[in-house]
Design an enzyme around this catalytic site. Structure first.
Site, mmCIF file in Angstrom:
data_model
loop_
_atom_site.group_PDB
_atom_site.id
_atom_site.type_symbol
_atom_site.label_atom_id
_atom_site.label_comp_id
_atom_site.label_asym_id
_atom_site.label_seq_id
_atom_site.Cartn_x
_atom_site.Cartn_y
_atom_site.Cartn_z
ATOM 1 N N CYS A 1 50.191 65.133 28.030
ATOM 2 C CA CYS A 1 51.209 64.516 27.177
ATOM 3 C C CYS A 1 51.990 65.581 26.416
ATOM 4 O O CYS A 1 53.072 65.336 25.913
ATOM 5 C CB CYS A 1 50.592 63.488 26.252
ATOM 6 S SG CYS A 1 49.031 63.971 25.563
ATOM 7 N N PHE B 1 40.064 66.233 32.086
ATOM 8 C CA PHE B 1 39.128 66.030 33.184
ATOM 9 C C PHE B 1 37.774 66.676 32.941
ATOM 10 O O PHE B 1 36.767 66.242 33.496
ATOM 11 C CB PHE B 1 39.742 66.484 34.518
ATOM 12 C CG PHE B 1 40.202 65.312 35.323
ATOM 13 C CD1 PHE B 1 39.392 64.793 36.325
ATOM 14 C CD2 PHE B 1 41.393 64.681 35.031
ATOM 15 C CE1 PHE B 1 39.779 63.666 37.034
ATOM 16 C CE2 PHE B 1 41.790 63.555 35.735
ATOM 17 C CZ PHE B 1 40.975 63.052 36.744
ATOM 18 N N THR C 1 35.982 66.569 30.196
ATOM 19 C CA THR C 1 35.127 65.560 29.556
ATOM 20 C C THR C 1 34.846 64.401 30.506
ATOM 21 O O THR C 1 33.742 63.850 30.528
ATOM 22 C CB THR C 1 35.772 65.054 28.257
ATOM 23 O OG1 THR C 1 36.141 66.181 27.467
ATOM 24 C CG2 THR C 1 34.814 64.187 27.456
ATOM 25 N N CYS D 1 27.475 61.628 43.039
ATOM 26 C CA CYS D 1 26.671 60.449 43.382
ATOM 27 C C CYS D 1 25.926 60.591 44.701
ATOM 28 O O CYS D 1 24.960 59.861 44.938
ATOM 29 C CB CYS D 1 27.520 59.179 43.339
ATOM 30 S SG CYS D 1 28.776 59.047 44.602
ATOM 31 N N CYS E 1 32.438 57.214 42.754
ATOM 32 C CA CYS E 1 32.478 57.742 41.385
ATOM 33 C C CYS E 1 33.730 58.602 41.229
ATOM 34 O O CYS E 1 34.508 58.779 42.174
ATOM 35 C CB CYS E 1 31.206 58.519 41.063
ATOM 36 S SG CYS E 1 31.126 60.196 41.720
HETATM 37 ZN ZN ZN Z 1 30.651 60.166 43.958
#
Ligand code: ZN
Length: 338
Positions: A184, A129, A131, A245, A168
């Site tokens: 994983c 998360f 990246t 955003c 987003c």
């Molecule tokens: Zn957003």
């Protein structure tokens, strides 16, 4: 090879058609992470004729990757080839007409502009998360679409982010989601789950590139290939007050970078503090008295039980055998230099 012949079956699919195929050939896409999901995405899109793919990956091929990372083979693992380089070679063998630009690098706030510029779309083939939030900040700040994809165990999740239109990643996950912290490494993974989510994301990519925006999914889709459980949450509108955003506070893009990262799926630590090139011949000579060492033009490997150090030409290293960053840092200082 004849363009019309190569893509004839895809052109016959009416929503693509000859015009769509031409748009695909002119399209420019960046793929961050070329492990399991990234391999499947790169393979599908390269075969579909996406004209330019920039593949960014910080890791090298290992035997445990071959169960699910479809672009790689045993020779790549034996050579410890960087995944970006191995991917570019494989793609060149089945589609030499498209351009692939490999970067054996870790995406950071410092290089995001350089690595993600001049593309129409960014695809997520990462496993973390940290990246993804960086990609989200970059994409939202530049009004650039991106597609989030993840797979753990038999569970998959994907979402299209269309800045200015949809929610987003930070709208949906203001914090890194608890369930996806399981990696994983702890949960294992089915190769079919990876390919399922990559197929969905690759299809959304093609819709976007041929201009079929009205067909793009505006939900967070999750699907479990084992239990067949399926869920969708609407992402049609941004969440009011969203940090990224809404407030346009791009903290992950403004970050100073990350000195250490523990990689997924392995008992290892990445170090990239030293931002200057290393001379493999020189390092190799220096390390020879201390343990087995070998290198090619892309990576240098050094074994000092119980650790394995993999060094890249830019000075970045992955140290396997520990998750303790202090131990990794001291090994790096002793054998590579500070
Ligand atoms: Zn957003």
């Amino acid at each position: 090879m004849d363009f019309a012949e190569r893509y004839s079956r895809q052109v016959l699919f009416p929503p693509v058609g000859a015009a769509g195929q031409q748009q695909l050939s002119e399209a420019r896409v960046a793929l961050v992470g070329c492990g399991a999901t990234g391999s499947a995405l790169a393979s599908l899109l390269a075969r579909a004729g996406v004209g330019y793919l920039r593949i960014i990956d910080r890791d090298y091929v290992e035997p445990s990757n071959l169960q699910r990372q479809l672009l790689f083979d045993e020779a790549d693992a034996a050579e410890s080839l960087p995944k970006a380089i191995a991917a570019a070679r494989k793609i060149a063998a089945f589609n030499s007409a498209i351009a692939v630009e490999p970067h054996a690098a870790d995406l950071t706030p410092g290089n995001a502009e350089e690595l993600l510029r001049d593309v129409q779309l960014i695809l997520d083939g990462t496993d973390n998360f940290e990246t993804r939030y960086l990609i989200n900040d970059f994409a939202v700040s530049r009004q650039l679409p991106w597609i989030y994809s993840a797979a753990v165990g038999s569970y998959t999740v994907t979402m299209n982010i269309l800045p200015g239109e949809t929610a987003c990643l930070a709208c949906v996950f203001p914090e890194s989601p608890r369930g996806m912290v399981e990696t994983c490494d702890t949960a294992g993974i089915l190769n079919s789950a990876v390919n399922a989510v990559a197929s969905v994301a690759a299809t959304e990519t093609i819709k976007l590139l041929v201009g079929a925006r009205d067909k793009l999914r505006r939900t967070l889709l999750s699907y479990d290939v084992w239990t067949n459980d399926r869920a969708e949450i609407s992402t049609a509108t941004p969440r009011p007050g969203c940090r990224a955003c809404g407030q346009r506070d791009f903290v992950h893009l403004a970050g100073e970078g990350r000195p250490h990262i523990t990689l997924c799926g392995r008992n290892s630590v990445q170090i990239h503090e030293r931002q200057r090139p290393v001379d493999f011949d020189e390092v190799s000579r220096r390390l020879t008295p201390h343990g087995p060492v070998r290198h090619n033009q892309f990576v240098l490997k050094f074994w000092r039980e119980p650790y394995e150090l993999t060094l890249f030409p830019d000075g970045r290293a992955i140290i396997k055998g520990t998750t303790d960053t202090a131990i990794a840092r001291s090994l790096y200082a002793r054998y590579v230099g500070s």
